[in-house]
Design a protein around this motif. Structure first.
Motif, mmCIF file in Angstrom:
data_model
loop_
_atom_site.group_PDB
_atom_site.id
_atom_site.type_symbol
_atom_site.label_atom_id
_atom_site.label_comp_id
_atom_site.label_asym_id
_atom_site.label_seq_id
_atom_site.Cartn_x
_atom_site.Cartn_y
_atom_site.Cartn_z
ATOM 1 N N ILE A 66 6.229 6.557 4.011
ATOM 2 C CA ILE A 66 6.434 7.892 4.582
ATOM 3 C C ILE A 66 6.769 8.866 3.459
ATOM 4 N N HIS A 67 7.672 8.436 2.603
ATOM 5 C CA HIS A 67 8.116 9.249 1.472
ATOM 6 C C HIS A 67 6.955 9.590 0.534
ATOM 7 N N ALA A 68 6.047 8.631 0.343
ATOM 8 C CA ALA A 68 4.899 8.882 -0.536
ATOM 9 C C ALA A 68 4.009 9.988 0.049
ATOM 10 N N ARG A 88 0.845 -1.211 0.000
ATOM 11 C CA ARG A 88 0.000 0.000 0.000
ATOM 12 C C ARG A 88 0.883 1.265 0.000
ATOM 13 N N GLY A 89 2.036 1.170 0.646
ATOM 14 C CA GLY A 89 2.982 2.292 0.598
ATOM 15 C C GLY A 89 3.460 2.547 -0.829
ATOM 16 N N LEU A 90 3.724 1.462 -1.558
ATOM 17 C CA LEU A 90 4.108 1.609 -2.967
ATOM 18 C C LEU A 90 2.957 2.246 -3.745
ATOM 19 N N GLN A 91 1.748 1.767 -3.473
ATOM 20 C CA GLN A 91 0.579 2.294 -4.192
ATOM 21 C C GLN A 91 0.406 3.787 -3.934
ATOM 22 N N SER A 92 0.654 4.200 -2.706
ATOM 23 C CA SER A 92 0.498 5.613 -2.366
ATOM 24 C C SER A 92 1.393 6.480 -3.248
#
Ligand SMILES: [Fe+2]
Length: 476
Positions: free
Chosen positions: A203-205, A169-173
């Motif tokens: 976090i970066h996203a 989900r972090g990648l998706q963000s």
């Protein structure tokens, strides 16, 4: 004498087919989990994956990918070695697909590698390594749509309760943010970070969503509140510190941004890693555009870039940032030599044009020429180089925030060459997307002032001052 039988596993933690010993596959699964966290131990874990007495095809694939994702020319040899070892092993269908993606990448066909991983994920949508590496590849080639959609295609197949799915989900963000879906990106990113506080990519996203919407005060607070999660102990610290420095520039805190540069972005002890050094170039160049004296920082950074400047074309996004450092350091002849090499790369006639050659022709070469023209005061040439490519700059890779230095260079040269209508249009375009942009409002004030519209210029300056004060309060 009886041969001992090594216990084997047939599926990895994602449930996908894998060849290898039970112990080897367990080590692979552990390495995937470390990569999701950008944990420094991933390097040692991956090196240990491919031992001669325990052949593990996905271990060799992981080694090759890790070298390739550095984007550094000196690492290509290591990737080739791992790919050769991979090709020498008996492979199942999934491992064969990974080998094909790696071979394409090594051939300089970054796009084909990304498409091969697309196809692989259609068949095995839960392959976490393919998702992670494919996502990074989409980033390297500036494919915002696939940064978003690669993840969207796989998510319904993932176990919603797995911690790995939180990282996905972090990648998706990030993919949603790069595609302009800021609200959804923020909500998905915050959920990802809530599930895994050490999700430094997530976090970066979120940080990107605040950057792109001009919510600088919220971005500063967000990063400061979570500094213990991202500020040290992972392989992504430099870039997140760079983002904080960008926020601080908007808040008018140049000294603090430079302190971050010195402590976290680049110093004498920094590893000579292109993905980190390009953040250094990008930060210093923003200051150059503002006529801020950066001391001897360019000279040091340009020396660090020397080891990464190769005769062999590989990834022009890095070459461009090396040119920025060389130009900033006043090493004009050296910058010109890199640019001449880029021109030769474009003119060469390979049997099959590689992705990097197209990126160089379309964006990397004109953008590099523009930087050289800028430091030589040839602002008409800057506009001539950058105006035609401004809508396709994404094609040489990176994020919107990273590529913004190209747009800012064009805007600054439009002002300095007296093309006030163009400068006004570029600044209005930016402010229409983030009306709190201090950079945009101050630029608008300069243009209005140059036109003699002092009242409107004053209003823009006041708006910039108010936003800067609000951002500065968040930084205090
Ligand atoms: Fe970023």
């Amino acid at each position: 004498m009886t041969a001992t039988t090594v216990p084997t596993r047939t599926v990895d933690a994602d449930g996908n087919p894998i060849s290898g010993s039970t112990e080897g596959v367990a080590r692979y699964d552990r390495a995937v989990d470390l990569l999701l966290r950008y944990h420094p131990d991933v390097v040692g874990a991956v090196e240990g994956l491919a031992t001669a007495d325990d052949p593990l095809p996905m271990g060799q694939a992981f080694v090759a990918y890790l070298y390739l994702t550095s984007t550094d020319v000196p690492d290509v040899a290591g990737a080739r070695e791992a790919a050769a070892a991979l090709d020498a092993l008996p492979l199942n269908e999934r491992e064969t697909a990974h080998a094909a993606a790696i071979d394409a990448w090594l051939d300089g066909r970054w796009d084909t590698a990304a498409r091969t991983l697309d196809d692989l994920l259609v068949r095995w949508p839960t392959d976490t390594l393919a998702l992670q590496i494919g996502h990074i590849l989409d980033f390297f080639v500036g494919d915002a749509g696939n940064l978003r959609d690669r993840i969207g295609r796989s998510l319904p197949s993932l176990d919603p309760d797995s911690s790995r799915t939180g990282f996905v989900r972090g990648l998706q963000s990030f993919g949603l943010e790069e595609s302009g879906h800021y609200e959804q990106a923020e909500s998905v990113g915050l959920e990802a970070v809530g599930r895994n506080p050490d999700d430094v990519w997530g976090i970066h996203a979120v940080v990107h969503t605040y950057e792109m919407q001009g919510r600088i005060d919220e971005g500063i607070r967000f990063l400061r509140a979570r500094e213990s999660d991202w500020g040290s102990g992972n392989l992504f610290t430099t870039h997140n510190w760079w983002h904080l420095a960008l926020y601080l520039l908007e808040a008018g805190r140049v000294d603090e941004a430079l302190a971050i540069y010195d402590a976290e972005v680049h110093n004498d002890e920094s590893a000579r890693v292109s993905l980190a050094m390009l953040d250094g170039s990008a930060l210093l160049w923003r200051l150059t555009l503002d006529d801020v004296d950066t001391g001897d920082r360019y000279a040091k950074l340009a020396r660090a870039w020397e080891s990464q400047i190769a005769d062999e074309p590989w990834y022009v996004f890095n070459d461009f940032h090396a040119v920025v450092a060389l130009c900033g350091a006043g090493r004009i002849d050296d910058a010109r030599a890199v640019i001449e090499r880029l021109a030769r790369d474009v003119d060469a006639a390979p049997v099959e044009p590689g992705t990097n050659r197209a990126m160089t022709a379309e964006v990397g070469l004109p953008a590099s020429r523009a930087v050289l023209a800028y430091v030589e005061g040839r602002h008409d040439d800057v506009v001539g180089d950058l105006l035609p490519i401004r809508r396709v700059v994404n094609r040489f890779g990176g994020s919107h925030a990273q590529r913004d230095l190209v747009q800012r260079t064009l805007t600054e040269s439009a002002i300095r060459s007296g093309r006030l209508d163009l400068a006004r249009a570029l600044l209005d375009e930016r402010i229409s997307l983030r009306d709190t942009s201090v950079y945009g409002l101050l630029g608008r004030a300069r243009v209005l002032s140059a036109r003699g519209d002092t009242d409107a210029a004053h209003a823009a300056e006041e708006a910039a001052r108010a936003n800067r004060a609000r951002f500065g309060a968040a930084a205090s």
